[in-house]
Each structure stands twice: as C-alpha cells, then as structure tokens.
Design a protein around this motif. Structure first.
Motif, PDB file in Angstrom:
ATOM      1  N   ASP A 184      -8.069   0.298   0.468  1.00  0.00           N
ATOM      2  CA  ASP A 184      -7.134   0.048   1.563  1.00  0.00           C
ATOM      3  C   ASP A 184      -7.855  -0.038   2.917  1.00  0.00           C
ATOM      4  O   ASP A 184      -8.165   0.181   4.123  1.00  0.00           O
ATOM      5  CB  ASP A 184      -5.628   1.030   1.863  1.00  0.00           C
ATOM      6  N   GLU A 185      -8.922   0.964   3.099  1.00  0.00           N
ATOM      7  CA  GLU A 185      -9.783   2.236   3.456  1.00  0.00           C
ATOM      8  C   GLU A 185     -11.180   1.436   3.910  1.00  0.00           C
ATOM      9  O   GLU A 185     -11.664   1.511   5.056  1.00  0.00           O
ATOM     10  CB  GLU A 185      -9.813   3.428   3.537  1.00  0.00           C
ATOM     11  N   TRP A 194     -14.375  -1.335   4.184  1.00  0.00           N
ATOM     12  CA  TRP A 194     -14.638  -2.253   4.874  1.00  0.00           C
ATOM     13  C   TRP A 194     -14.744  -3.341   4.016  1.00  0.00           C
ATOM     14  O   TRP A 194     -15.487  -4.138   2.881  1.00  0.00           O
ATOM     15  CB  TRP A 194     -16.527  -1.918   5.609  1.00  0.00           C
ATOM     16  N   CYS A 246     -16.247   3.180   1.153  1.00  0.00           N
ATOM     17  CA  CYS A 246     -15.456   3.994   0.897  1.00  0.00           C
ATOM     18  C   CYS A 246     -15.571   4.085  -0.537  1.00  0.00           C
ATOM     19  O   CYS A 246     -15.148   4.469  -0.984  1.00  0.00           O
ATOM     20  CB  CYS A 246     -14.103   3.630   0.693  1.00  0.00           C
ATOM     21  N   ARG A 264     -11.169   3.321  -2.240  1.00  0.00           N
ATOM     22  CA  ARG A 264     -10.347   3.510  -1.696  1.00  0.00           C
ATOM     23  C   ARG A 264     -10.570   1.470  -1.166  1.00  0.00           C
ATOM     24  O   ARG A 264     -10.915   1.374  -0.196  1.00  0.00           O
ATOM     25  CB  ARG A 264      -8.990   4.145  -0.537  1.00  0.00           C
ATOM     26  N   TRP A 289       0.939  -1.027   0.067  1.00  0.00           N
ATOM     27  CA  TRP A 289       0.018  -0.230  -0.079  1.00  0.00           C
ATOM     28  C   TRP A 289       1.336   1.503  -0.115  1.00  0.00           C
ATOM     29  O   TRP A 289       0.318   2.178  -0.458  1.00  0.00           O
ATOM     30  CB  TRP A 289      -0.572  -0.101   1.048  1.00  0.00           C
TER      31      TRP A 289
END
Length: 452
Positions: free
Chosen positions: A327-328, A330, A320, A325, A195
């Motif tokens: 990586d962020e 849920w 999101c 994203r 990431w």
C-alpha cells in the motif's frame, strides 16, 4: 560503405540470409548474402540474428527533477545494452512535466550530450493545458499521454471525461495520438477500502485494490471517446484480459484505437509475487497466470499491437523493501535492458517467431510514435539501427550488472534466452559485448516539426 551480414536477418519479408549495406548512417540496400561491395567495412555476424533495433515507446526517464530515480545517461546505456535503439520518454515523473513548451525544452536541455540511443518525447494532457497542446506538438513531441486515475505525482494531474472532451478535438485536428493510462478513479477509490483490513504485505490485497473492472471500464470509455471524436487513442500497459473485448469491438467499429501490453504482464503471474516482494508492484497490477495466456492470444490475433516495458524505476527506499507494504511502495518495474530477452523467452515458449518479436517491439512501436519512416525495420532509407543477438544463448539476470540507475528488478535471478552482442545506432556501434561508445544519440522530433 559498411556491410553487416548474417544467415538470419529479420527483414519485413521474413528471416533470410542477407547483407545489409549502410551508407551515411542509413540502410542503402538489403542484398543477397553473397553481395558485399568492394572495399566495404564488413561485420560478419554468422548465424547470429540481425534485427532492427528495438523501439521502447513507454519509458520513464525522470530527468530533469528526479534524476536520482533515473536519467538519460543511465537509461540510454541500459537501452543500448539491450538492443533498444530508440526510446520514447513519458511526460511525467520529471520536474517540470512535459505539459508546456517550457517543460519540453527542459527535457531537451537535460538530454543534450547524454544519450547512447535516440530519444523521442511524449507530451502530457492534464487539466487546463488544452491551449498548450498545439504548441507542444509543433515543438516536436511525438504525441500525448494522459492519466484517468491519479498518476502518483503532483506535477501531472489526472484528467476527467470533461477534460478529454475539451482536449480530444484539438488532438484530432492535429492528428496526434493520445496515450492513456486507463483505470477509472471512482472504482479505485471504492476498492481502496480493502486496505482497512488484511495484511498490506500480501499481494492479493494489492490486486483487490486495483480490480479489473477499473481497467475494463476505463478502456471502454476511451474506446467510445476515440470513436466520438475520431481521435487516435492508444491504451498503454493493458493488464486485464477481460478488457480485450472492448478493444476488439472498438477496432471492428473503426475506432482509431491501438493498445499495448508490457513484458511483466506477459512473463509473470500474480503467483510469482511473494509476500512483501514490492519490486513487483506496478499499476495496473500483474494478474493471475491464466490472464497472461489471454494477453498472448490478443497479441497473436492483433487485438494488442505492441509490447513495451513501462520502465519506471525509483530509488529502492521508495519501494519499501524494509516493510514490504504494497500500500505504501512506489509502483513501477525496472526492466528496460531486458525487453528483448524477456519477450523472446516467453514468446518462443509459446511458438512465436523472430518476426513476431520484431513486429511487436520494433516496427509497431515505431508506427505508434510516427517515426516508422526512419525506425523499426530493416529496409532501404531507414536509419541503420541494428541489434545483433543470439536467440539460443541463455543467461541468468544479475541485477547488479544492469545499466539502469538502481539495481532493483523482479527479473533478478531469472533464466532468460537471448543475449545481445552488438548494437548499432545509425550505422555506428554503440554497444559491443559490454563496451559502450561515446553517447551519440539524438532527440527525435515529430516529422511535422519545422527544422530549426
């Protein structure tokens, strides 16, 4: 006396013309098609398929504590609409988690009067709760669930091998199954470095952050522990085809090991995931298309035992969608109502039969949960949990029409086969072409639990 008959009834002996006789909520007899008792209330299904209601053994209902994510009323409505007559609720994402008898009682209280289908419960194995396991099992949980890697919520911590070495002898003594989210945290921690560079909206980066090796090594570990402690272990949501040999070898050596995959791993490939399409995010991730072919072979050969949804919804803002994203966002896919049509659409395309779907999504998960004497098959003595559906009818998924709380799913707009017309719970209609009966679902406690 009630009677349901069809030219296509999926019985333990295959698909046949049959008449199902129902008395006091249970199947009394599976008779020849022409045999209808005098005075019986008859539901004539014609050529529609009559099958045991599905058992989804991997569902995150999230109530109490995160009912804004999902809840018993909405989840069980979705189940009924999809022909699923039994759910088994996961012990995490609710507050409190089902890791103590107090937490379990909170679940039972929250579910009371809200369920359109029957609901069982998994307890949790977390660091430090070994002393609570026997009491939880006696209180009625059907088995236990643990995470090897972080679960994403503080209330349900992941376990170490040392924690398992403490808990597994207790589970063996109880003869209780341990379900495991199998990804090694050390591998995931190393992989998370991806990431630092690249586009977080790109699904390939998310794939790289949760490599096959994390899953493969974790499954190998659980297979070894299962055999060492003679503990019943079930690997949930297998996504990596390269983990299958570890399962095969463990079974060949006599380990008490079973495994499942999920509809999204069998239906989608990573090439289906557009940039920023975080509705597809789940853990483990959806892998490249050829991987699914190997999972299907494993189902056919018995290496994988069953299929579940891992229905794990959240409010849309946690996905999101605005930033895309991975990586962020849920991780979790909402699909409970679509278990039958997704599985049937993909299975039929590969030459599988109605009997296979009934095995993977009804009888096998009922056996896993220890409720196969009552659920998962059309045979005398079983609860009259029945779905009537048309395997030839097609429909396009409209997410807004689904019954789960938040109308977000990666299946939106997909063309599927298999339309559910009617769902019976213990002989009573709970869903009929868009109409729902008053909730009559009950909690399912493990058969060893004393009756109050």
């Amino acid at each position: 006396m009630k009677c349901i008959r069809s030219r296509r009834v999926v019985t333990p002996d295959g698909v046949q013309e049959a008449s199902i006789h129902i008395r006091d909520g249970r199947i009394e007899h599976v008779a020849p098609y022409e045999e209808v008792p005098d005075g019986a209330e008859l539901d004539e299904a014609g050529d529609a398929v009559v099958m045991a209601g599905l058992v989804d053994s991997h569902v995150h209902i999230n109530e109490p504590g995160r009912t804004d994510w999902e809840g018993f009323e909405t989840a069980t409505r979705a189940a009924a609409a999809g022909g699923v007559t039994t759910l088994v609720d996961m012990p995490l994402n609710s507050v409190p988690a089902t890791t103590t008898t107090k937490g379990f009682q909170a679940k039972l209280d929250a579910a009371h009067g809200k369920c359109h289908v029957d609901v069982g419960f998994w307890g949790g194995v977390v660091p430090g709760n070994t002393d609570a396991l026997a009491a939880l099992y006696e209180a009625g949980v059907l088995g236990f669930k643990c995470f090897l890697s972080p679960s994403g919520v503080d209330e349900f911590q992941n376990v170490s091998p040392a924690d398992l070495e403490e808990a597994m002898p207790v589970l063996s003594e109880l003869d209780a199954v341990l379900l495991c989210h199998a990804e090694l945290p050390s591998v995931l921690e190393d992989a998370a470095q991806v990431w630092q560079h690249g586009n977080p909206r790109h699904y390939g980066l998310y794939l790289a952050s949760r490599p096959r090796s994390a899953e493969d090594q974790a499954i190998a570990l659980m297979a070894e522990l299962s055999q060492r402690f003679d503990t019943r272990v079930h690997i949930v949501h297998v996504s990596s085809a390269t983990a299958l040999p570890f399962i095969e070898r463990a079974k060949a050596r006599g380990a008490r090991l079973t495994a499942e995959s999920c509809t999204h791993y069998l239906y989608f490939g990573s090439d289906d995931v557009a940039e920023g399409a975080t509705e597809f995010k789940c853990a483990p991730p959806i892998r490249p298309r050829g991987n699914a072919d190997e999972l299907w072979k494993a189902l056919r050969d018995g290496c994988l035992d069953l299929v579940a949804t891992d229905h794990s919804p959240s409010p849309p803002e946690l996905k999101c969608l605005d930033t895309g994203r991975f990586d962020e966002a849920w991780g979790g896919i909402a699909s409970l109502q679509l278990l039958l049509p997704v599985l049937w659409t993909a299975a039929r395309a590969r030459g599988h039969k109605l009997e296979d779907v009934a095995q993977w999504a009804s009888s096998a998960p009922a056996r896993l949960a220890g409720i196969s004497e009552r659920k998962g098959s059309l045979r005398p003595g079983s609860d009259a949990d029945i779905v009537i559906w048309d395997p030839d009818a097609e429909f396009t998924v409209d997410a807004q029409s689904l019954q789960h709380r938040h109308k977000l799913t990666p299946y939106d707009g997909r063309r599927l086969q298999g339309v559910v017309h009617k769902t019976y719970l213990r002989g009573e209609v709970v869903y009929d072409d868009g109409n729902f009966a008053h909730p009559t679902g009950k909690p399912l406690l493990n058969p060893q639990t004393p009756t109050p």
